[in-house]
Every structure is written in C-alpha cells, then in structure tokens.
Enzyme design. Structure first.
Site, PDB file in Angstrom:
ATOM      1  N   THR A 292      27.395 -27.219 -28.029  1.00 36.45           N
ATOM      2  CA  THR A 292      26.550 -27.746 -27.236  1.00 36.45           C
ATOM      3  C   THR A 292      25.223 -26.966 -26.967  1.00 36.45           C
ATOM      4  O   THR A 292      25.505 -25.842 -26.521  1.00 36.45           O
ATOM      5  CB  THR A 292      27.215 -28.313 -26.300  1.00 36.45           C
ATOM      6  N   ASN A 293      24.195 -27.612 -27.035  1.00 39.08           N
ATOM      7  CA  ASN A 293      22.842 -26.962 -26.487  1.00 39.08           C
ATOM      8  C   ASN A 293      22.414 -27.195 -25.005  1.00 39.08           C
ATOM      9  O   ASN A 293      23.072 -28.324 -24.616  1.00 39.08           O
ATOM     10  CB  ASN A 293      21.939 -27.322 -27.307  1.00 39.08           C
TER      11      ASN A 293
ATOM     12  N   HIS B   7      19.873 -18.652 -28.606  1.00 37.19           N
ATOM     13  CA  HIS B   7      19.663 -19.833 -29.680  1.00 37.19           C
ATOM     14  C   HIS B   7      18.489 -20.752 -29.478  1.00 37.19           C
ATOM     15  O   HIS B   7      18.414 -21.495 -28.581  1.00 37.19           O
ATOM     16  CB  HIS B   7      20.827 -20.835 -29.986  1.00 37.19           C
TER      17      HIS B   7
ATOM     18  N   GLY C 151      33.848 -34.112 -28.624  1.00 39.48           N
ATOM     19  CA  GLY C 151      32.778 -34.531 -29.072  1.00 39.48           C
ATOM     20  C   GLY C 151      32.942 -35.056 -30.616  1.00 39.48           C
ATOM     21  O   GLY C 151      32.802 -34.075 -31.299  1.00 39.48           O
TER      22      GLY C 151
ATOM     23  N   ARG D  64      13.530 -30.877 -20.778  1.00 40.84           N
ATOM     24  CA  ARG D  64      14.574 -30.054 -21.321  1.00 40.84           C
ATOM     25  C   ARG D  64      15.446 -29.612 -19.949  1.00 40.84           C
ATOM     26  O   ARG D  64      16.670 -29.499 -20.182  1.00 40.84           O
ATOM     27  CB  ARG D  64      13.764 -28.829 -21.419  1.00 40.84           C
TER      28      ARG D  64
HETATM   29  N1  LIG Z   1      24.783 -24.359 -31.488  1.00 36.23           N
HETATM   30  C1  LIG Z   1      24.153 -24.904 -32.499  1.00 36.23           C
HETATM   31  O1  LIG Z   1      23.791 -24.310 -33.330  1.00 36.23           O
HETATM   32  C2  LIG Z   1      23.877 -26.328 -32.752  1.00 36.23           C
HETATM   33  C3  LIG Z   1      23.671 -26.880 -33.705  1.00 36.23           C
HETATM   34  C4  LIG Z   1      23.518 -28.367 -33.923  1.00 36.23           C
HETATM   35  C5  LIG Z   1      23.858 -29.118 -32.862  1.00 36.23           C
HETATM   36  N2  LIG Z   1      24.014 -28.624 -31.513  1.00 36.23           N
HETATM   37  C6  LIG Z   1      24.217 -29.347 -30.293  1.00 36.23           C
HETATM   38  O2  LIG Z   1      25.645 -29.903 -30.486  1.00 36.23           O
HETATM   39  C7  LIG Z   1      25.478 -30.927 -29.639  1.00 36.23           C
HETATM   40  C8  LIG Z   1      26.242 -32.199 -30.229  1.00 36.23           C
HETATM   41  O3  LIG Z   1      25.194 -32.417 -31.565  1.00 36.23           O
HETATM   42  P1  LIG Z   1      25.440 -33.920 -32.388  1.00 36.23           P
HETATM   43  O4  LIG Z   1      24.215 -33.996 -33.336  1.00 36.23           O
HETATM   44  O5  LIG Z   1      26.882 -33.816 -32.908  1.00 36.23           O
HETATM   45  O6  LIG Z   1      25.406 -34.972 -31.399  1.00 36.23           O
HETATM   46  P2  LIG Z   1      25.736 -36.481 -31.239  1.00 36.23           P
HETATM   47  O7  LIG Z   1      24.933 -37.136 -30.258  1.00 36.23           O
HETATM   48  O8  LIG Z   1      26.042 -36.898 -32.554  1.00 36.23           O
HETATM   49  O9  LIG Z   1      27.294 -36.419 -30.539  1.00 36.23           O
HETATM   50  C9  LIG Z   1      27.604 -35.846 -29.392  1.00 36.23           C
HETATM   51  C10 LIG Z   1      29.018 -36.698 -28.886  1.00 36.23           C
HETATM   52  O10 LIG Z   1      29.257 -36.131 -27.635  1.00 36.23           O
HETATM   53  C11 LIG Z   1      29.809 -37.190 -27.118  1.00 36.23           C
HETATM   54  N3  LIG Z   1      29.903 -37.052 -25.701  1.00 36.23           N
HETATM   55  C12 LIG Z   1      29.171 -36.990 -24.600  1.00 36.23           C
HETATM   56  N4  LIG Z   1      29.607 -36.702 -23.460  1.00 36.23           N
HETATM   57  C13 LIG Z   1      30.870 -36.671 -23.755  1.00 36.23           C
HETATM   58  C14 LIG Z   1      32.119 -36.267 -22.790  1.00 36.23           C
HETATM   59  N5  LIG Z   1      32.037 -35.942 -21.540  1.00 36.23           N
HETATM   60  N6  LIG Z   1      33.271 -36.035 -23.354  1.00 36.23           N
HETATM   61  C15 LIG Z   1      33.365 -36.163 -24.670  1.00 36.23           C
HETATM   62  N7  LIG Z   1      32.694 -36.543 -25.575  1.00 36.23           N
HETATM   63  C16 LIG Z   1      31.443 -36.538 -25.003  1.00 36.23           C
HETATM   64  C17 LIG Z   1      29.032 -38.391 -27.400  1.00 36.23           C
HETATM   65  O11 LIG Z   1      29.748 -39.758 -27.241  1.00 36.23           O
HETATM   66  C18 LIG Z   1      28.715 -38.150 -28.715  1.00 36.23           C
HETATM   67  O12 LIG Z   1      29.761 -38.716 -29.655  1.00 36.23           O
HETATM   68  C19 LIG Z   1      24.414 -31.100 -28.969  1.00 36.23           C
HETATM   69  O13 LIG Z   1      24.047 -30.558 -27.773  1.00 36.23           O
HETATM   70  C20 LIG Z   1      23.183 -30.446 -30.046  1.00 36.23           C
HETATM   71  O14 LIG Z   1      22.301 -29.965 -29.445  1.00 36.23           O
HETATM   72  C21 LIG Z   1      24.062 -27.217 -31.680  1.00 36.23           C
END
Ligand SMILES: NC(=O)c1ccc[n+]([C@@H]2O[C@H](COP(=O)([O-])OP(=O)(O)OC[C@H]3O[C@@H](n4cnc5c(N)ncnc54)[C@H](O)[C@@H]3O)[C@@H](O)[C@H]2O)c1
Length: 323
Positions: free
Chosen positions: A130-131, A186, A20, A99
């Site tokens: 990922t969430n 979380h 990602g 959700r």
């Molecule tokens: N755990 C935490 O504390 C926390 C904090 C921030 C964000 N997050 C989560 O992290 C995740 C990413 O956030 P972000 O802001 O980077 O989002 P983003 O949309 O900027 O990036 C996600 C990336 O995943 C890629 N992707 C989607 N499906 C895919 C697949 N099958 N294979 C490979 N890549 C794929 C997309 O093309 C995109 O570039 C989200 O689920 C967000 O909710 C979690």
C-alpha cells in the site's frame, strides 16, 4: 504412539494471507497459486469480493494444473498462522482527495489491518504494498512491533523492473540480459543508479548516451503515473503483482536473492530509523542483510533527499493514527 514421518501425511502447504482483494491483491493471489507456490487467504472489507475472487481462482485449478487452495474471507481468524502477510489494502488516489488526505486514510487502514493480521499470524513475515509505500511499511512495523527484518516493503523490485524494461526496449534486446537498480523512496524522488544498470555485466553508461539514460530514468520515475493516465480507472497491477510475487517466492523458497527492498535502516547509508529502498538479501528470515553499495556524493545526496521526503510524510501518518 509416535506416527512415523510420512511426507504424504505431514506435508503442509505454506500460507500467504493477502489483505486487500483489489487489483494488486487478487493478481498476486493468481500468480502464487498458478505457480503452485502456496495456499492463499484473500481478505477484504467488502463482503463477497474476496469470496468471489477466491471461488473464481479455484474454478481454474483444473485448467491451470495447480493444487493450491484459495480462500476468500472478511474475517481475520481465517488468516491465522499465515507464513507471510501481504498488505495491499488501501484507497487509490481519486479526484478530490489530496495527497495528505490519502496519506491519513491509508495510514488508518494499514494500521488497522496490520494489527489484526499480526494478532492471528504473529510469526509471519510482512510485505507491505500500500502507498505511500515507505511510510506504510514503517507504520506496519510500529503497529506489529515485529523485528525490522520481518517487515519490508515492495517498490524497488517494481521500479527496477520498469527501468529494466525501458532499457531493453531502447536497445531492442531481451530484458533477460538487463539488470537495473533503483534505490530510495517509492515516488518521484526515487534514486535509479545508472552505474549499476548493466547489459550482461556491461554498464549501460557504455551503451547509451547520458541524454537517453536520463530520459529512461525520468520515464521510470513517472512509471506509475504513465499507467494511471492510460488506464484512467486505477493504477498498475500486473507488474506490481509480479514484483510482489518475486519477493514472496524468494522468502518462501529461501533463495537469498538480492532485491531492492524497502528495509529498515539503522545507520546504513548514513540513515537511521527509516524504511527506504536499498539492496537487500531476502530469505526465509526476511531481510537477511542490507548491502551497502558505494554511492557517489550526488547519489548519496539524492538518497537523503528522498529520505527527507519520506520522513515528512511519516510524521503526518503517525500523527493521523495517534502514534
Ligand atoms: N508499492 C508499489 O509499488 C505499488 C504498486 C501498485 C499499487 N500500490 C498500492 O497498492 C494499493 C492497492 O492497489 P490496488 O490497485 O490493488 O487497489 P484496489 O483499489 O484495486 O484494491 C484495494 C483493496 O483494498 C480493500 N480495502 C480497503 N480498506 C480495507 C480494509 N480496511 N481492510 C481490508 N481491505 C481493505 C478495498 O476494498 C480494495 O478491494 C494502493 O495503495 C496502491 O497505491 C503500490
């Protein structure tokens, strides 16, 4: 012929595969290489995206004085033999997606990417971002079949850092003096432990009144939403990437730091077969030990309520990927 050991020839960089290349993934990649920690392979489904990000980061190499390599790819073969795999792939919540729909979409994505990454890096430690975090971490362990110590989730380090920041801002002091601890899932039901938040060892309960502490805790619970509301186009990523970096560094440098980690519970805190945020010592073998701190009956109850909510989502996620 045996080649004598020469560190200049034999030294091999560690590799972190980040699945990602969105906001969190690419910012984590930047942190890792700029601190000269490890080489990074960035993978994304979007063609050109990880390659572009990788090239951009490489073009800063001479300016940032690092010598780590960044490779961008759409092909899992290029992630082979990673020491660490960090999963950030997924969809963010957008208007019109419920959700539950998001849960099913991300469950399918995470199950797919975890399986593929594991195929090429069976010896790696996995950190999930990922969430919904606790659910996706459980799913990753199910799909990979890895020992639970080698699969963990990042959330508590971020939630604790948010609370640490709010405490320091409230008192007008350096965050370096403040430690904060947030347990549980979380989400809105996370369990911030005010008793274990301190300013150089002094519990904040001695420095702030209970109304103020409750206000800071509430702001922490809604920390992610507050940033989303301001940004409008996505979620937080600088602090999340920093939090993930701390976990990656702790493991790579085998630092045995105590960090709130979504770890697999097998009886700890009276909970079984669930990933939930608990204080854990991390090192080169992953989650090396879960620390069971003493909780009051209200804190234990809050942790169990948080666990029940994770279990509900977990059931939906497992059903949606047919496990
Ligand atoms: N755990 C935490 O504390 C926390 C904090 C921030 C964000 N997050 C989560 O992290 C995740 C990413 O956030 P972000 O802001 O980077 O989002 P983003 O949309 O900027 O990036 C996600 C990336 O995943 C890629 N992707 C989607 N499906 C895919 C697949 N099958 N294979 C490979 N890549 C794929 C997309 O093309 C995109 O570039 C989200 O689920 C967000 O909710 C979690």
């Amino acid at each position: 012929m045996t080649v004598p050991y020469d560190p200049l020839i034999h030294c091999q960089s560690l590799r972190v595969a980040i699945i990602g290349a969105g906001n969190v993934g690419r910012t984590l990649a930047q942190r890792i290489v700029e601190k000269n920690l490890a080489d990074v392979v960035l993978l994304d489904v979007i063609e050109g995206l990880p390659q572009g990000v990788a090239l951009d980061l490489m073009e800063a190499q001479g300016l940032e004085y690092h010598n780590c390599e960044v490779v961008g790819t759409n092909n899992y073969e290029d992630t082979a033999n990673a020491d660490l795999v960090v999963i950030t792939a997924g969809r963010a919540r957008t208007p019109g997606i419920s959700r539950d729909d998001l849960l099913a979409i991300n469950a399918k994505i995470v199950a797919d990417v975890a399986e593929k990454a594991f195929k090429y890096s069976p010896n790696a430690i996995f950190i999930v971002i990922t969430n919904p975090l606790d659910v996706m971490t459980y799913l990753t362990r199910q799909v990979t079949g890895l020992p639970p110590q080698r699969v963990m989730g990042m959330a508590g380090v971020l939630d604790s850092s948010r609370l640490q920041t709010f405490i320091a801002m409230e008192l007008g002091i350096s965050t370096a003096n403040v430690t904060a601890m947030v347990l549980g899932g979380h989400g809105d039901l996370m369990v911030p432990l005010a008793r274990y938040c301190t300013v150089n060892g002094i519990p904040i309960t001695e420095l702030l009144d209970s109304q103020t502490i409750d206000r800071l805790i509430e702001r922490t619970r809604k920390g992610g939403a507050e940033v989303v509301k301001l940004l409008k186009t996505g979620g937080a990523y600088y602090a999340p990437a920093s939090a993930a970096y701390v976990m990656v560094e702790t493991i790579i440098r085998d630092q045995s730091r105590l960090l709130p980690t979504a770890a697999y519970l097998q009886g700890e805190y009276g909970l079984n077969d669930i990933y939930l945020g608990v204080p854990s010592f991390l090192g080169c073998r992953g989650v090396q030990k879960i620390l069971e701190v003493k909780l009051t009956s209200e804190e234990t109850e809050a942790l169990h309520i948080s666990a029940n909510s994770v279990r509900k989502n977990l059931k939906l996620a497992l059903e949606s990927v047919g496990i």
